[in-house]
Design an enzyme around this catalytic site. Structure first.
Site, mmCIF file in Angstrom:
data_model
loop_
_atom_site.group_PDB
_atom_site.id
_atom_site.type_symbol
_atom_site.label_atom_id
_atom_site.label_comp_id
_atom_site.label_asym_id
_atom_site.label_seq_id
_atom_site.Cartn_x
_atom_site.Cartn_y
_atom_site.Cartn_z
ATOM 1 N N MET A 158 -33.030 22.434 14.941
ATOM 2 C CA MET A 158 -32.997 21.541 16.553
ATOM 3 C C MET A 158 -32.149 20.524 16.597
ATOM 4 O O MET A 158 -31.807 19.828 15.437
ATOM 5 C CB MET A 158 -34.508 21.611 16.113
ATOM 6 C CG MET A 158 -35.423 22.315 15.361
ATOM 7 S SD MET A 158 -35.534 23.982 17.039
ATOM 8 C CE MET A 158 -36.142 25.473 15.939
ATOM 9 N N ARG B 40 -24.303 20.524 20.881
ATOM 10 C CA ARG B 40 -23.843 20.180 19.397
ATOM 11 C C ARG B 40 -22.871 21.751 19.518
ATOM 12 O O ARG B 40 -22.168 22.239 19.915
ATOM 13 C CB ARG B 40 -25.592 20.804 18.820
ATOM 14 C CG ARG B 40 -25.495 21.821 18.717
ATOM 15 C CD ARG B 40 -26.633 22.974 18.217
ATOM 16 N NE ARG B 40 -25.815 22.793 16.722
ATOM 17 C CZ ARG B 40 -26.894 23.143 15.943
ATOM 18 N NH1 ARG B 40 -27.690 22.995 16.173
ATOM 19 N NH2 ARG B 40 -26.605 23.057 14.594
ATOM 20 N N LEU C 139 -33.969 23.520 8.207
ATOM 21 C CA LEU C 139 -32.975 22.629 7.249
ATOM 22 C C LEU C 139 -32.022 23.277 7.863
ATOM 23 O O LEU C 139 -31.444 24.643 7.171
ATOM 24 C CB LEU C 139 -33.515 22.832 5.786
ATOM 25 C CG LEU C 139 -34.687 22.192 5.468
ATOM 26 C CD1 LEU C 139 -35.157 21.919 3.896
ATOM 27 C CD2 LEU C 139 -34.520 20.222 5.371
ATOM 28 N N GLU C 140 -30.629 22.516 8.492
ATOM 29 C CA GLU C 140 -29.756 23.680 9.028
ATOM 30 C C GLU C 140 -28.568 23.166 8.318
ATOM 31 O O GLU C 140 -27.411 23.522 8.768
ATOM 32 C CB GLU C 140 -29.873 22.357 10.499
ATOM 33 C CG GLU C 140 -30.586 23.669 11.075
ATOM 34 C CD GLU C 140 -30.760 23.116 12.561
ATOM 35 O OE1 GLU C 140 -29.318 22.829 13.164
ATOM 36 O OE2 GLU C 140 -31.860 23.252 13.198
ATOM 37 N N ASN C 141 -28.606 23.031 6.959
ATOM 38 C CA ASN C 141 -27.608 22.380 6.259
ATOM 39 C C ASN C 141 -27.758 22.867 5.035
ATOM 40 O O ASN C 141 -26.562 22.570 3.958
ATOM 41 C CB ASN C 141 -27.199 21.044 5.929
ATOM 42 C CG ASN C 141 -27.647 20.621 7.756
ATOM 43 O OD1 ASN C 141 -26.049 20.386 7.972
ATOM 44 N ND2 ASN C 141 -28.438 19.309 8.385
#
Length: 568
Positions: free
Chosen positions: A1, A7, A393-395
């Site tokens: 998010m 982004r 968790l986007e990484n």
């Protein structure tokens, strides 16, 4: 998010370098684009084991856990290979086969996807390959080679290309004279498959041993679930009060048997009844920061939201541990925050703490950090009264240790724990991806996965076709991957931005969200993609964020909320 309105898009790399990739693919070796082979003679034998992937990946090795089997799309039978390139891995799936020296062979496969390659190495003469720049429907690749005077084995390879979506393959064939000892015959199908003890998350199975079998593959609802050596297995990670269909095949060095007769079993309802979340639920993220959207207190969030995810918990200096504090810019007292959470819960709304976000740096990658994560989340639940946790968790995510962390948290918090997830679209393209694997690992305690169907560009649907972001087809064909990949319908939700300002791309009108919900639950309102069946138990929808929704007059929740609550 996002914590800012826009982004960097994951498709930006391909838009910049797509032409370079295409040029490189043309020099990747082999015979260029696909050609049509002549029909094999009746004397030809397919030397590959498990060529149609009916026994999962038995006989095949896929790099970097990139491969899995899917029930759709398939060209024949009930399964096909799906492999997803990631990073520097081009998703190579291979099998080494015994051949005869100085003999001619034909290699073929049916494929779907972009830049799919088929080839053979170790031929002793000239290694061969062929490829297709793009196959939206099943396309046959074929090539041929002659082995060297001392060649007794070759390796058959399928692979995709760096940065490209998943590819699908089925009915791979290497025809020609067999090499080595033909060995014993393929075993017979197992008989006597019986379902024994059941729990809320598992079913015990047993069957009659098969002479000549060295192992068995258990299928759950048509998809390979696990391989065992004995004539029994316990299938775990199931959802409570859910019916499942099981079959078994027997395997040995010669291949896999036909499937056994099917048996069905229903898991128990589970203790405590699970989290207090409605059958159909709307999730909204509440921003603990000001990025231009409407600043809210928890009490301001509309009643249409059944789950409020407080964004975000922050990493600490202790690996895996997180903390949370209200942003001073909100001028929101801690006592009032806690009271507002309690009031929402009294009205039937769950409030969870979200971990991660676009800039989140939480890492759970060993046993110590898993324990720290569980301990810190549980402490924050006790301090503020949160019902559970949201994983955003986007990484990257380590499925082994995140699973361990969430199970440890579940043991501390009990059966009412709410666990939600918000993976990016690409994270749910394959069951071999870390997020998808984590979701399947905790299926018995997972509440819902609200995939972010935005900021992604075009993606493959469950039928192997590419769909453009921002359409009913995109939402339904991609949600289908999860619905057919092992998650229960109650664990699948559609995540969309509440307004165009809430994301860099992918916003759709609330009416499009409702049409996608109808398509998936009722089979109505579909675009060109139509699911093979309806999923009336679909959980619902999610939005980023309640703040952006408020800035847009609550148009999203006022339209999608009543529709979700009116689903069958």
């Amino acid at each position: 998010m996002e914590r800012v309105p826009h982004r960097f898009s994951r498709n930006h790399w391909f838009r910049r370098f797509g032409s370079t990739l295409a040029a490189l693919a043309c020099t990747a070796g082999g015979t260029g684009s696909a050609t049509v082979a002549t029909a094999a003679t009746t004397a030809d034998v397919n030397l590959l084991k498990n060529p149609g992937f009916e026994s999962g990946l038995a006989g095949w090795t896929c790099s970097g856990d990139s491969g899995t089997t899917v029930a759709s799309p398939v060209r024949s039978g009930t399964a096909a290979l799906k492999a997803t390139p990631a990073g520097a891995d081009n998703a190579t799936c291979s099998q080494t086969v015994a051949v005869r020296p100085g003999s001619s062979y034909t290699l073929s496969a049916w494929v779907q996807g972009a830049y799919v390659h088929l080839g053979a190495s170790g031929t002793g003469t000239t290694d061969v390959s062929t490829w297709t720049p793009g196959a939206g429907d099943w396309q046959r690749l074929t090539t041929a080679f002659t082995t060297g005077t001392n060649t007794t084995s070759v390796t058959v390879r399928l692979h995709g290309w760096y940065g490209q979506p998943a590819y699908v393959a089925d009915d791979v064939a290497l025809t020609g004279p067999g090499g080595g000892d033909p060995g014993e015959p393929v075993p017979a199908a197992p008989g006597g498959l019986t379902a024994g003890a059941v729990t809320a998350s598992s079913v015990a199975l047993s069957w009659n041993p098969v002479p000549g079998a060295t192992g068995y593959t258990v299928y759950r609802d048509g998809t390979a679930d696990r391989s065992v050596t004995g004539a029994s297995a316990t299938v775990t990670g199931l959802a409570p009060a859910t019916s499942y269909r099981f079959e078994v095949t027997a395997t040995n060095a010669a291949g896999a048997s036909p499937r056994s007769a099917a048996v069905t079993a229903t898991t128990a309802a589970g203790s405590g009844g699970g989290p207090d979340v409605p059958r159909h639920a709307v999730t909204g993220y509440w921003q603990n920061f000001d990025n231009g959207a409407t600043v809210q207190k928890i009490a301001d969030v509309p009643r249409q939201y059944d789950i409020i995810a407080v964004a975000f918990a922050e990493a600490t200096a202790v690996p895996g541990a997180v903390t949370f504090a209200l942003d001073p810019a909100l001028k929101y007292g801690e006592a009032q925050f806690k009271a507002d959470i309690a009031a929402k819960q009294a009205a039937g709304t769950s409030v969870v703490l979200s971990v991660g976000g676009e800039r989140g740096t939480v890492r759970v990658n060993d046993a110590a950090s898993a324990a720290n994560f569980a301990d810190s989340i549980h402490a924050l639940m006790q301090k503020y009264g949160f019902n559970g946790v949201d994983i955003d968790l986007e990484n990257g995510i380590d499925p082994t240790y995140m699973t361990q962390a969430l199970r440890a948290l579940s043991a501390k918090a009990g059966s009412k724990l709410v666990i939600t997830m918000a993976p990016q679209t690409i994270d749910m393209q394959s069951t071999s991806a870390g997020y998808f694997r984590t979701a399947l690992n905790i299926k018995d305690i997972l509440t819902v996965v609200n995939t972010q169907f935005y900021n992604s560009g075009s993606m493959n649907g469950c039928d192997g076709k590419v769909y453009a972001q921002g359409s009913v087809d995109f939402l339904t064909a991609l949600a289908c991957i999860q619905l057919e990949g092992g998650l229960a319908p109650s664990q699948v939700g559609l995540g969309l931005p509440a307004s165009p300002r809430g994301a860099g791309s992918g916003h759709v009108a609330p009416s499009v969200v409702n049409a996608a919900l109808d398509c998936l639950t009722r089979g109505t309102g579909c675009g060109t993609f139509r699911p093979a069946k309806a999923y009336p138990g679909l959980r619902g929808a999610m939005t980023w964020s309640t703040n952006w929704d408020a800035a847009n007059g609550n148009a999203w929740s006022n339209t999608v909320g009543p529709h979700v609550h009116g689903l069958p």
